[in-house]
Write a protein that holds these residues in place. Structure first.
Motif, PDB file in Angstrom:
ATOM      1  N   THR A  33       8.628   9.454 -52.482  1.00 46.89           N
ATOM      2  CA  THR A  33       9.749   8.348 -52.836  1.00 46.89           C
ATOM      3  C   THR A  33      10.375   8.096 -51.494  1.00 46.89           C
ATOM      4  O   THR A  33      10.521   8.765 -50.356  1.00 46.89           O
ATOM      5  N   ARG A  34      11.364   6.898 -51.277  1.00 46.72           N
ATOM      6  CA  ARG A  34      12.081   6.525 -50.385  1.00 46.72           C
ATOM      7  C   ARG A  34      13.221   7.714 -50.232  1.00 46.72           C
ATOM      8  O   ARG A  34      13.439   8.045 -48.786  1.00 46.72           O
ATOM      9  N   LEU A  35      13.631   8.446 -51.170  1.00 45.03           N
ATOM     10  CA  LEU A  35      14.522   9.335 -50.913  1.00 45.03           C
ATOM     11  C   LEU A  35      13.659  10.690 -50.179  1.00 45.03           C
ATOM     12  O   LEU A  35      14.249  11.240 -49.285  1.00 45.03           O
ATOM     13  N   LEU A  79      13.460   9.958 -46.483  1.00 43.62           N
ATOM     14  CA  LEU A  79      14.714   9.819 -45.988  1.00 43.62           C
ATOM     15  C   LEU A  79      15.037  11.404 -45.653  1.00 43.62           C
ATOM     16  O   LEU A  79      15.610  11.783 -44.654  1.00 43.62           O
ATOM     17  N   GLN A 111      22.326  10.163 -47.607  1.00 39.04           N
ATOM     18  CA  GLN A 111      23.442   9.700 -48.023  1.00 39.04           C
ATOM     19  C   GLN A 111      24.296   9.092 -47.131  1.00 39.04           C
ATOM     20  O   GLN A 111      24.749   7.923 -47.161  1.00 39.04           O
ATOM     21  N   ILE A 152      23.055   6.031 -45.164  1.00 43.27           N
ATOM     22  CA  ILE A 152      22.830   4.992 -45.993  1.00 43.27           C
ATOM     23  C   ILE A 152      24.002   4.082 -46.242  1.00 43.27           C
ATOM     24  O   ILE A 152      23.999   3.129 -46.146  1.00 43.27           O
ATOM     25  N   PHE A 174      23.278   3.809 -52.318  1.00 40.50           N
ATOM     26  CA  PHE A 174      22.300   5.163 -52.239  1.00 40.50           C
ATOM     27  C   PHE A 174      21.954   5.482 -53.578  1.00 40.50           C
ATOM     28  O   PHE A 174      21.091   6.320 -53.737  1.00 40.50           O
ATOM     29  N   ASP A 177      20.620   3.884 -55.841  1.00 39.13           N
ATOM     30  CA  ASP A 177      19.519   3.072 -56.065  1.00 39.13           C
ATOM     31  C   ASP A 177      18.363   4.116 -55.486  1.00 39.13           C
ATOM     32  O   ASP A 177      17.163   4.207 -56.373  1.00 39.13           O
ATOM     33  N   TYR A 178      18.157   4.854 -54.477  1.00 44.59           N
ATOM     34  CA  TYR A 178      17.440   5.606 -53.861  1.00 44.59           C
ATOM     35  C   TYR A 178      17.326   6.828 -54.784  1.00 44.59           C
ATOM     36  O   TYR A 178      16.337   7.531 -55.254  1.00 44.59           O
ATOM     37  N   GLU A 201      15.709   5.752 -58.287  1.00 43.61           N
ATOM     38  CA  GLU A 201      14.047   5.600 -57.955  1.00 43.61           C
ATOM     39  C   GLU A 201      13.587   7.093 -57.877  1.00 43.61           C
ATOM     40  O   GLU A 201      12.410   7.169 -58.516  1.00 43.61           O
ATOM     41  N   ASP A 202      13.873   7.837 -57.322  1.00 41.86           N
ATOM     42  CA  ASP A 202      13.402   9.033 -57.198  1.00 41.86           C
ATOM     43  C   ASP A 202      13.345   9.878 -58.339  1.00 41.86           C
ATOM     44  O   ASP A 202      12.413  10.620 -58.622  1.00 41.86           O
ATOM     45  N   ARG A 223      11.214  -1.621 -62.048  1.00 41.69           N
ATOM     46  CA  ARG A 223      11.317  -1.778 -60.605  1.00 41.69           C
ATOM     47  C   ARG A 223       9.978  -2.391 -60.015  1.00 41.69           C
ATOM     48  O   ARG A 223      10.230  -3.187 -59.199  1.00 41.69           O
TER      49      ARG A 223
END
Length: 327
Positions: A17-19, A22, A33, A36, A43, A45-46, A49-50, A119
């Motif tokens: 995931t994007r998280l 990161l 965090q 971002i 943050f 949203d990350y 999603e995760d 999403r």
């Protein structure tokens, strides 16, 4: 349960995931965090999603483990993984992950699952996580429809090759002009451009549509093609109209389309052969004249590329294999 379901593997393809990406970059969630939020982004949203993706992975693993031998594979290991002839492949989206998996298969059925329908639109992800057990079971029993997908293939004169599910890009790694010789159906042309895009039927609603919509030179060349031969006028006109309107071509369309981005005419380069069709009997040949940084990559994955520098010749045509997407 069928014997096929008990004897053969189910391969689940997942991604970071994007998280997670990161955290790889900044070591901890707290540092990610800070970075971002310092930029004014949300943050949460990350995190959301995760959480949703991890939950989808957990549920999918549970469901698939109940019906067969399951192996979970991370996205980055797909290019080097050896898929068995009877494997069934499940991809836990997005669309790009489906395309980047399909080109490494040898006609094994691929099932695209949308982990977060709120999403992702998921054109290539027709199934929800709650449906995965039923769909895979039906595939194992050969009770599910499968759509054939035409793939593109580029072969170099040094023996290397690369497949494309949506498209191929041939050009420079950087934003400087690419130099090469283009050959199609006996017509030769020296060109300098931002690169060449070869699109499949599946990819015709993406990069190809964008180029057709924005390049007057390509539209002009397409019009010339429409009048070149009376028997082809209706077909070519209809196909171009379909792409321009956004409906695209059939996924198993028996030809490829190529476009040249931003061709620059000069004393030594031309801009006539900027659009055309590639068939099984009519490949496109490109000879690199770029001393360095020439590349060919497919489906937007720049890290998986072929070097395409001076003297290397590429032949682009239809692949000898097709993809198989479960619908």
């Amino acid at each position: 349960m069928s014997s096929r379901g008990s004897e053969n593997r189910i391969i689940l393809i997942k991604r970071k995931t994007r998280l997670e990406e990161l955290v790889v970059r900044y070591n901890t969630i707290q540092q990610a965090q800070f970075y971002i939020e310092r930029l004014g982004a949300d943050f949460s949203d990350y995190l959301s999603e995760d959480f949703q993706y991890r939950k989808a992975v957990e549920t999918t693993v549970t469901e698939l483990s109940a019906i067969g031998r399951l192996q979970v594979l991370e996205r980055q290991h797909v290019p080097n993984f050896i898929f068995g002839a009877e494997d069934t492949v499940v991809v836990l989206g997005q669309d790009g992950l489906v395309a980047n998996t399909l080109k490494y298969l040898q006609e094994q059925p691929l099932i695209g699952v949308n982990p977060d329908p709120l999403r992702w639109d998921g054109v290539l992800l027709p199934f929800r996580v709650k449906e995965v057990r039923q769909v895979v079971s039906e595939v194992l029993r050969a009770q599910r429809q499968v759509r054939e997908v035409t793939l593109a293939k580029v072969e170099l004169n040094d023996g290397q090759s690369l497949y494309g599910v949506n498209d191929l890009f041939i050009g420079r790694r950087t934003h400087v002009s690419a130099r090469y010789q283009l050959e199609l159906n006996g017509q030769l042309e020296q060109q300098s451009s931002s690169g060449i895009i070869v699109s499949t039927g599946l990819g015709s609603t993406g990069w190809l549509k964008s180029v057709l919509a924005g390049a007057a030179g390509i539209v002009s060349r397409a019009a010339q093609m429409q009048h070149a031969a009376a028997e082809q006028t209706a077909q070519v006109s209809a196909e171009i109209a379909a792409v321009s309107a956004g409906s695209g071509l059939a996924w198993n369309h028996p030809e490829l389309y190529f476009t040249v981005r931003e061709p620059f005419p000069s004393r030594t380069t031309s801009a006539e052969l900027v659009f055309g069709r590639i068939s099984s009997s009519l490949p496109l040949r490109i000879t690199s004249q770029m001393p360095e940084d020439g590349v060919i990559f497919s489906d937007g994955v720049e890290s998986d590329y072929l070097e395409f520098n001076s003297g290397v010749e590429a032949t682009v045509g239809l692949a000898e294999k097709t993809g198989r997407l479960v619908v």
